[in-house]
Design a protein around this motif. Structure first.
Motif, PDB file in Angstrom:
ATOM      1  N   LYS A 167       2.671  -5.284   3.203  1.00 26.80           N
ATOM      2  CA  LYS A 167       3.985  -4.429   3.319  1.00 26.80           C
ATOM      3  C   LYS A 167       3.436  -2.902   3.539  1.00 26.80           C
ATOM      4  O   LYS A 167       2.859  -2.451   2.658  1.00 26.80           O
ATOM      5  CB  LYS A 167       4.650  -4.662   2.103  1.00 26.80           C
ATOM      6  CG  LYS A 167       6.209  -4.236   2.136  1.00 26.80           C
ATOM      7  CD  LYS A 167       6.783  -3.106   2.526  1.00 26.80           C
ATOM      8  CE  LYS A 167       6.829  -2.005   1.275  1.00 26.80           C
ATOM      9  NZ  LYS A 167       6.787  -0.502   1.956  1.00 26.80           N
TER      10      LYS A 167
ATOM     11  N   PHE B  61      -1.259  -4.567  -5.409  1.00 28.13           N
ATOM     12  CA  PHE B  61      -0.692  -3.492  -5.245  1.00 28.13           C
ATOM     13  C   PHE B  61      -1.475  -2.306  -5.676  1.00 28.13           C
ATOM     14  O   PHE B  61      -2.274  -2.122  -6.296  1.00 28.13           O
ATOM     15  CB  PHE B  61       0.595  -3.351  -6.117  1.00 28.13           C
ATOM     16  CG  PHE B  61       1.468  -2.205  -6.195  1.00 28.13           C
ATOM     17  CD1 PHE B  61       2.249  -1.598  -5.108  1.00 28.13           C
ATOM     18  CD2 PHE B  61       1.046  -1.532  -7.248  1.00 28.13           C
ATOM     19  CE1 PHE B  61       2.920  -0.772  -5.177  1.00 28.13           C
ATOM     20  CE2 PHE B  61       2.162  -0.069  -7.399  1.00 28.13           C
ATOM     21  CZ  PHE B  61       2.817   0.313  -6.084  1.00 28.13           C
TER      22      PHE B  61
ATOM     23  N   LEU C  49      -3.332   1.996  -9.466  1.00 27.08           N
ATOM     24  CA  LEU C  49      -2.237   3.076  -9.730  1.00 27.08           C
ATOM     25  C   LEU C  49      -2.795   4.673  -9.875  1.00 27.08           C
ATOM     26  O   LEU C  49      -4.044   4.691  -9.427  1.00 27.08           O
ATOM     27  CB  LEU C  49      -1.604   2.752 -11.223  1.00 27.08           C
ATOM     28  CG  LEU C  49      -1.207   1.241 -11.122  1.00 27.08           C
ATOM     29  CD1 LEU C  49      -0.373   0.827 -12.462  1.00 27.08           C
ATOM     30  CD2 LEU C  49      -0.291   0.807  -9.789  1.00 27.08           C
ATOM     31  N   GLY C  50      -2.010   5.374 -10.343  1.00 23.00           N
ATOM     32  CA  GLY C  50      -2.327   6.908 -10.453  1.00 23.00           C
ATOM     33  C   GLY C  50      -3.385   7.203 -11.281  1.00 23.00           C
ATOM     34  O   GLY C  50      -4.053   6.407 -12.090  1.00 23.00           O
ATOM     35  N   GLY C  51      -3.627   8.497 -11.210  1.00 22.87           N
ATOM     36  CA  GLY C  51      -4.481   9.268 -12.250  1.00 22.87           C
ATOM     37  C   GLY C  51      -4.325  10.513 -12.566  1.00 22.87           C
ATOM     38  O   GLY C  51      -3.591  11.009 -12.245  1.00 22.87           O
TER      39      GLY C  51
ATOM     40  N   THR D 186       0.727  -1.142  -0.140  1.00 24.62           N
ATOM     41  CA  THR D 186      -0.100  -0.139  -0.113  1.00 24.62           C
ATOM     42  C   THR D 186       0.999   1.189   0.063  1.00 24.62           C
ATOM     43  O   THR D 186       1.889   1.312   0.359  1.00 24.62           O
ATOM     44  CB  THR D 186      -0.883  -0.027   1.337  1.00 24.62           C
ATOM     45  OG1 THR D 186      -0.233  -0.139   2.330  1.00 24.62           O
ATOM     46  CG2 THR D 186      -2.037  -1.013   1.167  1.00 24.62           C
ATOM     47  N   PRO D 187       0.189   2.343  -0.509  1.00 18.92           N
ATOM     48  CA  PRO D 187       1.024   3.625  -0.437  1.00 18.92           C
ATOM     49  C   PRO D 187       0.698   4.441   0.946  1.00 18.92           C
ATOM     50  O   PRO D 187       0.005   3.901   1.587  1.00 18.92           O
ATOM     51  CB  PRO D 187       0.264   4.511  -1.748  1.00 18.92           C
ATOM     52  CG  PRO D 187      -1.032   3.725  -1.698  1.00 18.92           C
ATOM     53  CD  PRO D 187      -1.055   2.503  -1.140  1.00 18.92           C
TER      54      PRO D 187
ATOM     55  N   LEU E 162      12.214  -1.159  -1.710  1.00 23.96           N
ATOM     56  CA  LEU E 162      13.663  -1.898  -2.219  1.00 23.96           C
ATOM     57  C   LEU E 162      13.638  -2.998  -1.393  1.00 23.96           C
ATOM     58  O   LEU E 162      13.994  -4.226  -1.784  1.00 23.96           O
ATOM     59  CB  LEU E 162      14.673  -1.119  -2.407  1.00 23.96           C
ATOM     60  CG  LEU E 162      15.071  -0.900  -3.774  1.00 23.96           C
ATOM     61  CD1 LEU E 162      13.930  -0.741  -4.983  1.00 23.96           C
ATOM     62  CD2 LEU E 162      16.152   0.420  -3.700  1.00 23.96           C
TER      63      LEU E 162
END
Ligand code: NAD
Length: 490
Positions: free
Chosen positions: A180, A231, A256-258, A154-155, A214
């Protein structure tokens, strides 16, 4: 030796959570609060040995957890949700402090939604049992079998909401999970481990590995023993994850992004549209589904801009823990520099600042809500995700021009379309994204599909879509009449 982070009276373990126990690390990373840049403490980093321990623990726990019925797992998961609820204020203050999310939003929206993410999918899993397709020849018993060890990454912008949105269906399906946590906002993932332990979730069913992408993320994703990667994060990281998982043909779900369009047609309720557009600055614009490209019909542009200006000027920028705050900090100095860099390059390319475009005096990590116009479709600022409080404004004169602009980026996450309902709905159907709101914003349902197309992602989450990803779908074919092999059989 175990380490802890203290936020007011809340004690948060800095360590990994593996096999039902806290596991100390060889190396720790500093954790900062975006509120004032102060060090909150340290959080464990990963290593090959930690990754191995986490995968072994999850593998060991898998057979027994997978063997439970969905109803038996629901008992555990409901308790898990209860435990999150018992610590609602701790979750709210913790994520407000380490990620800068508004405390009021955590308290009145996110924590409840986290509980619902767990409860709802535990309930949904009950419905997946005994699904069969009855045909003339056979009964097809369609099974949703758990896939195995699932890695969830996750972000930092919404760790509690996004981790539970994945954990709910992954655990309810009978998988064991390794979460994670995001290294810039690791604390609520650690609190989730406490809640899971208090709920009696068996050791190894839910594990938390802290650390950098990483050192912790990449190692988990590359391991051939894992069955799925779910993810949420940026496009560059997704590409690395997809490449790595492909080595073992491990399925990935990528959210993902937008660079979503926010469309305002000539027939729109301008004041309503302007009020919603100002919402795009919430969480300092660090929201994947925000409509960051304002596409406004040329006939109403001036009126719309003035209406929106009034809402933006009224926004309270400040400490996210203050209930009156509407726009909090940017997560990290690196991200502030990234935002400022986008604005400088846009200005150099000819963009005109309608408001903002500089740091906010409240503090180092605070940025003024910004609107740039005089931008061209192929400009970097129109094409790339800023992930900060920065919107662009373009105008259009007819629908085909609008659609070309709306669809003219590599992203395809979401969108917003304000205008006469039927016309707005027709325009919304032509916009190439995973979802789009008509005369509204942010309405979500856990049964509805969520995800992006093009560079905004692969796969859908929500309802059955989550289970199709986290399960091995299997057809057990039981013939209705005795079967006898024959070469003439078709
Ligand atoms: P990021 O991609 O940098 O990091 C996300 C996570 O991936 C972190 O936990 C990080 O440690 C991990 N990671 C980094 N490198 C890795 C690697 N090589 N292998 C495995 N894991 C690795 O993203 P971010 O900066 O934390 O978050 C912002 C991004 O997330 C934005 O692009 C935003 O649009 C996106 N986002 C998307 C959604 C959605 O639902 N579509 C929701 C929220 C955020």
């Amino acid at each position: 030796m175990s380490k802890f982070i203290k936020i007011n009276e809340i004690t948060i373990s800095s360590d990994h959570y593996i096999g039902g126990q806290r596991v100390a690390a060889e190396h720790y990373l500093e954790v900062f609060s975006p509120i004032d840049g102060q060090v909150l403490g340290q959080v464990a980093n990963g290593s090959p040995s930690i990754i191995n321990q986490a995968i072994e623990a999850a593998e060991r726990a898998f057979p027994a957890w997978a063997a439970l019925s969905a109803a038996e797992r629901k008992v555990y998961l409901d308790k898990f949700a209860d435990e999150i609820g018992k610590r609602a204020d701790e979750f709210a203050l913790t994520e407000s402090t380490d990620a800068g999310v508004l405390f009021s939003r955590m308290q009145h929206g996110v924590v409840g939604r986290a509980q619902l993410n767990i409860r709802h999918f535990a309930e949904h899993a009950l419905r997946l049992q005994n699904h069969s397709i009855d045909t003339k020849q056979a009964e097809h018993l369609v099974r949703h079998d758990p896939a195995g060890v699932v890695v969830i990454i996750t972000p930092w912008n919404a760790p509690l909401m996004l981790s539970t949105w994945k954990l709910g269906p992954a655990l309810a399906s009978g998988n064991t999970c390794i979460l994670k946590a995001p290294e810039w906002a690791p604390c609520t993932s650690s609190l989730l481990a406490d809640a899971a332990q208090a709920a009696g979730i068996p050791p190894g069913v839910f594990n938390v590995v802290q650390g950098t992408g990483l050192e912790s993320g990449a190692g988990l994703v590359a391991d051939p023993r894992i069955a799925r990667v779910s993810f949420t994060g940026s496009v560059p990281t997704a590409k690395l994850i997809a490449q790595s998982a492909a080595q073992n043909l491990v399925p990935c779900s990528l959210e993902l992004g937008g660079k979503s369009p926010f469309i305002v047609l000539a027939t729109a309720d301008i004041d309503n549209a302007a009020a919603t557009a100002a919402l795009m600055y919430r969480n300092a614009g660090q929201v994947c589904l925000a409509g960051t490209r304002l596409l406004v019909h040329e006939s109403i542009k001036d009126e719309f801009v003035e209406a929106m200006r009034a809402y933006v000027e009224a926004l309270n920028v400040g400490d996210p823990r203050d209930p009156a705050t509407e726009v909090g900090p940017i997560i990290h100095q690196r991200q502030v520099e990234r935002v400022a860099g986008f604005i400088e390059r846009a200005k150099a390319a000819g963009a005109v600042v309608l408001w903002g475009a500089e740091k906010h005096p409240f503090g180092e990590l605070y940025f003024k809500p910004t609107l740039l116009t005089n931008v061209k479709q192929d400009d970097e600022i129109v094409q790339n995700e800023v992930f900060g409080p920065v919107l662009t404004l373009q105008t259009f004169s007819h629908d085909d021009e609008l659609i070309a602009m709306a669809n003219g980026t590599d992203y395809g996450l979401g969108g917003v379309c304000y205008g006469e309902q039927q016309h707005a709905t027709e325009i919304a159907k032509r916009v190439r994204t995973g979802f789009i709101w008509v005369n509204s914003f942010g309405i979500r349902d856990l049964e509805a599909p969520f995800g992006g197309i093009k560079r905004s992602g692969i796969g859908r989450e929500g309802g059955n879509w989550s289970f199709e990803f986290f399960c091995d779908i299997k057809d057990v074919v039981v013939p209705k009449k005795p079967f006898r092999a024959s070469f003439s059989q078709r």
